[in-house]
Design an enzyme around this catalytic site. Structure first.
Site, mmCIF file in Angstrom:
data_model
loop_
_atom_site.group_PDB
_atom_site.id
_atom_site.type_symbol
_atom_site.label_atom_id
_atom_site.label_comp_id
_atom_site.label_asym_id
_atom_site.label_seq_id
_atom_site.Cartn_x
_atom_site.Cartn_y
_atom_site.Cartn_z
ATOM 1 N N GLY A 31 0.824 -1.211 0.000
ATOM 2 C CA GLY A 31 0.000 0.000 0.000
ATOM 3 C C GLY A 31 0.852 1.253 0.000
ATOM 4 O O GLY A 31 2.025 1.219 -0.357
ATOM 5 N N LEU A 33 0.561 3.643 -2.075
ATOM 6 C CA LEU A 33 1.012 3.623 -3.475
ATOM 7 C C LEU A 33 1.496 4.997 -3.925
ATOM 8 O O LEU A 33 0.927 6.022 -3.551
ATOM 9 C CB LEU A 33 -0.119 3.153 -4.395
ATOM 10 C CG LEU A 33 -0.711 1.764 -4.148
ATOM 11 C CD1 LEU A 33 -1.585 1.343 -5.333
ATOM 12 C CD2 LEU A 33 0.348 0.697 -3.910
ATOM 13 N N GLY A 36 5.908 5.107 -8.302
ATOM 14 C CA GLY A 36 6.707 3.899 -8.545
ATOM 15 C C GLY A 36 5.792 2.693 -8.712
ATOM 16 O O GLY A 36 5.944 1.895 -9.639
ATOM 17 N N HIS A 37 4.801 2.579 -7.808
ATOM 18 C CA HIS A 37 3.840 1.471 -7.931
ATOM 19 C C HIS A 37 3.020 1.639 -9.215
ATOM 20 O O HIS A 37 2.732 0.652 -9.900
ATOM 21 C CB HIS A 37 2.872 1.453 -6.744
ATOM 22 C CG HIS A 37 3.523 1.191 -5.422
ATOM 23 N ND1 HIS A 37 3.693 2.171 -4.476
ATOM 24 C CD2 HIS A 37 4.048 0.066 -4.894
ATOM 25 C CE1 HIS A 37 4.284 1.658 -3.413
ATOM 26 N NE2 HIS A 37 4.519 0.381 -3.633
ATOM 27 N N GLN A 61 7.639 -9.483 7.727
ATOM 28 C CA GLN A 61 8.884 -8.976 7.158
ATOM 29 C C GLN A 61 9.429 -7.767 7.916
ATOM 30 O O GLN A 61 10.400 -7.156 7.505
ATOM 31 C CB GLN A 61 8.713 -8.655 5.665
ATOM 32 C CG GLN A 61 7.797 -7.490 5.343
ATOM 33 C CD GLN A 61 7.527 -7.393 3.840
ATOM 34 O OE1 GLN A 61 6.778 -8.170 3.268
ATOM 35 N NE2 GLN A 61 8.170 -6.442 3.188
ATOM 36 N N ASP A 150 14.167 -2.406 -4.836
ATOM 37 C CA ASP A 150 14.421 -3.452 -3.839
ATOM 38 C C ASP A 150 15.124 -4.604 -4.546
ATOM 39 O O ASP A 150 14.560 -5.689 -4.716
ATOM 40 C CB ASP A 150 13.095 -3.919 -3.233
ATOM 41 C CG ASP A 150 12.398 -2.796 -2.501
ATOM 42 O OD1 ASP A 150 12.912 -2.369 -1.468
ATOM 43 O OD2 ASP A 150 11.348 -2.321 -2.986
ATOM 44 N N GLN A 153 15.457 -8.011 -2.797
ATOM 45 C CA GLN A 153 14.141 -8.659 -2.766
ATOM 46 C C GLN A 153 13.834 -9.241 -4.142
ATOM 47 O O GLN A 153 13.368 -10.383 -4.268
ATOM 48 C CB GLN A 153 13.076 -7.635 -2.364
ATOM 49 C CG GLN A 153 11.661 -8.071 -2.672
ATOM 50 C CD GLN A 153 10.627 -7.117 -2.124
ATOM 51 O OE1 GLN A 153 10.398 -7.082 -0.930
ATOM 52 N NE2 GLN A 153 9.966 -6.354 -2.970
ATOM 53 N N SER A 185 9.676 6.017 -2.705
ATOM 54 C CA SER A 185 9.469 4.959 -1.707
ATOM 55 C C SER A 185 8.354 5.413 -0.773
ATOM 56 O O SER A 185 8.237 6.609 -0.475
ATOM 57 C CB SER A 185 10.757 4.766 -0.895
ATOM 58 O OG SER A 185 10.479 4.074 0.308
ATOM 59 N N ARG A 187 8.347 5.030 2.217
ATOM 60 C CA ARG A 187 8.991 5.526 3.453
ATOM 61 C C ARG A 187 9.493 6.966 3.308
ATOM 62 O O ARG A 187 9.872 7.576 4.305
ATOM 63 C CB ARG A 187 10.136 4.605 3.862
ATOM 64 C CG ARG A 187 9.648 3.259 4.380
ATOM 65 C CD ARG A 187 10.751 2.456 5.052
ATOM 66 N NE ARG A 187 10.224 1.335 5.802
ATOM 67 C CZ ARG A 187 10.171 0.071 5.365
ATOM 68 N NH1 ARG A 187 10.606 -0.232 4.164
ATOM 69 N NH2 ARG A 187 9.671 -0.881 6.118
HETATM 70 O O1 PAF Z 1 8.050 -4.632 -1.829
HETATM 71 C C1 PAF Z 1 7.063 -4.697 -1.078
HETATM 72 O O2 PAF Z 1 6.233 -3.793 -1.006
HETATM 73 C C2 PAF Z 1 6.891 -5.936 -0.209
HETATM 74 O O3 PAF Z 1 8.110 -6.399 0.263
HETATM 75 C C3 PAF Z 1 6.085 -7.057 -0.888
HETATM 76 C C4 PAF Z 1 6.813 -7.607 -2.093
HETATM 77 C C5 PAF Z 1 4.725 -6.531 -1.303
HETATM 78 C C6 PAF Z 1 5.871 -8.207 0.096
HETATM 79 O O4 PAF Z 1 5.175 -7.806 1.222
#
Ligand code: PAF
Length: 294
Positions: A31, A33, A36-37, A61, A150, A153, A185, A187
Site C-alpha cells: 500500500g 502507493l 513507482g507502484h 517482514q 528493492d 528482494q 518509496s 517511506r
Molecule cells: O516490496 C514490497 O512492497 C513488499 O516487500 C512485498 C513484495 C509486497 C511483500 O510484502
C-alpha cells in the site's frame, strides 16, 4: 474496481477472468502507493489483460524495532491510484485471512539473503518469501512485477519462483525517481523537509561509485587487475564516507554480482554488477542501487 478481501473471493475473481481467456498480471504491494507502484501497474497492464494489486502490510517482514505500526495505511487512496494506473482488481486481506494460525515453517535463504539489507534486517527476507509465496499460490498470476529499487528482494523472489516452480514470469520494473533523483518509496513520507533536501545525495554518491566501478571494470577486462576486489571495496568505502560526511549514517555501499549477490572478485564482459547502498537519514532508512552491465 473489484475488491476482494478473502482468499475465496480473489480466487473466484481470478478464475472467472481466466475462464474468459484473460491473462493475469500481479503487483504485490504494502500500500501507500506512489508513482513507482503506478509504473509497475502500468507495466503489468501492458503485458496482461487483467491486473491484480495486493495491498497488505506484511507483519512477518518487519523486525521487532521496525516501523510495522507506523507504516502508512491509505487503502482508499491506494484503490484510486491502482485504478488510474490500470488495475481492475484489488486484494486487500486482513492479517487473519493471510496468517490463520501459528506458523510452523520458516524459509532459510542462503547467500542471497546474508548480505546487503539481509545483514542488518535479520528475518526480513524470510518474511518477504513467506508472503509472496502465499500470494503467488492464492492469486496464481501469469506475470508478477517487482521494482528494481528493492534489488535484493527482486533477486530472492526471482530465485524463489524458479526453485519453487511457480509458473510465473517475474518482471523487473525500473526505479522511478523524483526530479532530483531520489528513488520513490513509501517511506519517503517519513523524511522531514530538511532530510528530503539531503536525501537525493544518496543516488548522487551511488552514481559516482558506479562510474568509478565501471571504469575499473573496463580496465580489468582489458588488462586483469590483481587487486580488483580491494579497489572496488575502496570505492565503496569512499562512498560510505561521503554519505556519513553529508548527514547520512551509511549501512553499506557494496558492489555485488547480480547472480549470487556476493562481492565482485572478477569481471567478464557482459557481467551484471549491482552497486547497492542503504543509509539512514534521521530515522528513515533509504535504499537505492544501480545495475551495471559491463
Ligand atoms: O516490496 C514490497 O512492497 C513488499 O516487500 C512485498 C513484495 C509486497 C511483500 O510484502
Amino acid at each position: 474496481m473489484e475488491i476482494a478481501k478473502t482468499i475465496p473471493q480473489i480466487r473466484t475473481l481470478v478464475d472467472e477472468k481466466r475462464k474468459a481467456g484473460k491473462s493475469i498480471g500481479f503487483v504485490p504491494t504494502m500500500g501507500a502507493l506512489h508513482q513507482g507502484h503506478a509504473a509497475l501497474i502500468k507495466t503489468a497492464a501492458a503485458k496482461c489483460d487483467e491486473v491484480v494489486v495486493s495491498v497488505f502490510v506484511n507483519p512477518t517482514q518487519f523486525g521487532p524495532n521496525e516501523d510495522f505500526e507506523a507504516y502508512p495505511r491509505t487503502l482508499e487512496a491506494d484503490i484510486e491510484k491502482a485504478k488510474e494506473a490500470g488495475a481492475r482488481i484489488i486484494f486487500c486481506p486482513e492479517r487473519s485471512e493471510v496468517y490463520g494460525g501459528k506458523s510452523f515453517i520458516q524459509f532459510e535463504i542462503t547467500e542471497l539473503g546474508n548480505r546487503l539489507c539481509g545483514a542488518s534486517r535479520p528475518g526480513h527476507f524470510n518474511g518477504v518469501v513467506q508472503i509472496v509465496n502465499k500470494l503467488f499460490n492464492i492469486v496464481r498470476p501469469d506475470v508478477a512485477i517487482f521494482g528494481q529499487k528493492d534489488i535484493q528482494q527482486f533477486r530472492i523472489l526471482e530465485q524463489m519462483t524458479a526453485e519453487f516452480n511457480h509458473n510465473i514470469e517475474i518482471v523487473m520494473g525500473e526505479t522511478v525517481r523524483a526530479a532530483d533523483g531520489l528513488a520513490l518509496s513509501s517511506r519517503n513520507t517519513y523524511l522531514s523537509t530538511e532530510e528530503r533536501i539531503t536525501a537525493p545525495a544518496l543516488f548522487g554518491f551511488l552514481q559516482q561509485a558506479g562510474r568509478e566501478i565501471t571504469g575499473l571494470a573496463l580496465q580489468h577486462i582489458a588488462n586483469p587487475r590483481e587487486k580488483l576486489s580491494t579497489e572496488i571495496r575502496e570505492i565503496c568505502t569512499k562512498a560510505e564516507k561521503r554519505l556519513n560526511e553529508n548527514g547520512f549514517t551509511a549501512d553499506y555501499v557494496e558492489a555485488v554480482n547480480y547472480h549470487d549477490l556476493q562481492s565482485v572478485t572478477t569481471i567478464n564482459s557482459g557481467d551484471r554488477i549491482v552497486v547497492a547502498a542503504a543509509a539512514k537519514l534521521g530515522k528513515t532508512r533509504l535504499i537505492d542501487n544501480l545495475v551495471l552491465t559491463v
